[in-house]
Scaffold this active site. Structure first.
Site, PDB file in Angstrom:
ATOM      1  N   CYS A 138      -9.360  -3.451  33.514  1.00 52.19           N
ATOM      2  CA  CYS A 138      -9.969  -4.797  33.474  1.00 52.19           C
ATOM      3  C   CYS A 138      -9.807  -5.487  34.823  1.00 52.19           C
ATOM      4  CB  CYS A 138      -9.321  -5.661  32.395  1.00 52.19           C
ATOM      5  SG  CYS A 138      -9.508  -5.038  30.713  1.00 52.19           S
TER       6      CYS A 138
ATOM      7  N   CYS B 150      -4.351  -5.302  31.392  1.00 52.72           N
ATOM      8  CA  CYS B 150      -5.225  -4.117  31.435  1.00 52.72           C
ATOM      9  C   CYS B 150      -5.610  -3.765  32.877  1.00 52.72           C
ATOM     10  CB  CYS B 150      -6.472  -4.409  30.593  1.00 52.72           C
ATOM     11  SG  CYS B 150      -7.795  -3.202  30.760  1.00 52.72           S
TER      12      CYS B 150
END
Length: 142
Positions: free
Chosen positions: A70, A67
């Site tokens: 993230c 991600c």
């Protein structure tokens, strides 16, 4: 008054005088630091122990290595940890490695940050945030 702190390394519960939270504290079982100004990477078992047994709020970053947002937020989450410890425990759970944790907490998008207090989820946000925004949001729920 005593506060229960769960060690992020061995999941042992430690009873600490509430007025000594800001001291350098070590786990009575494994002797590692209870706080080190860095979010702890937890397994599902570690997360469950923190949520169930900790007297301080547990702030969880549900994330995955693939991600982009993230990974972008990771340094900000680290800075927020340094701002909030020892009055909140900041942890990270890799939802790819620990899919059962993501399913149990109904994580539908990442990054998702959730605050648990007294064994219950009390707040949740999704999406990358800056350290000041994270700290402000967490403090608003303490």
């Amino acid at each position: 008054m005593k506060t229960h702190l769960v060690c992020p390394h061995c999941n042992s519960t430690n009873r600490v005088d509430s007025d000594k939270l800001e001291a350098e504290l070590s786990c009575g079982h494994c002797h590692k630091a209870l706080f080190d100004k860095h979010p702890s990477a937890l397994s599902t078992a570690g997360l469950n122990a923190q949520i169930a047994k900790s007297d301080i709020p547990v702030v969880v970053d549900f994330w995955a290595p693939w991600c982009g947002p993230c990974r972008m937020m990771a340094p900000e989450y680290e800075k927020a940890c340094a701002m909030l410890e020892p009055f909140a425990r900041l942890v990270k759970v890799d939802t790819e490695a620990h899919q059962d944790a993501g399913q149990r907490h109904n994580i539908r998008s990442i990054p998702t940050i959730a605050i648990f207090k007294g064994g219950q989820e009390i707040a949740r946000i999704s999406g990358a945030r800056s350290a000041p925004d994270l700290a402000k949001w967490v403090k608003s729920h303490l």
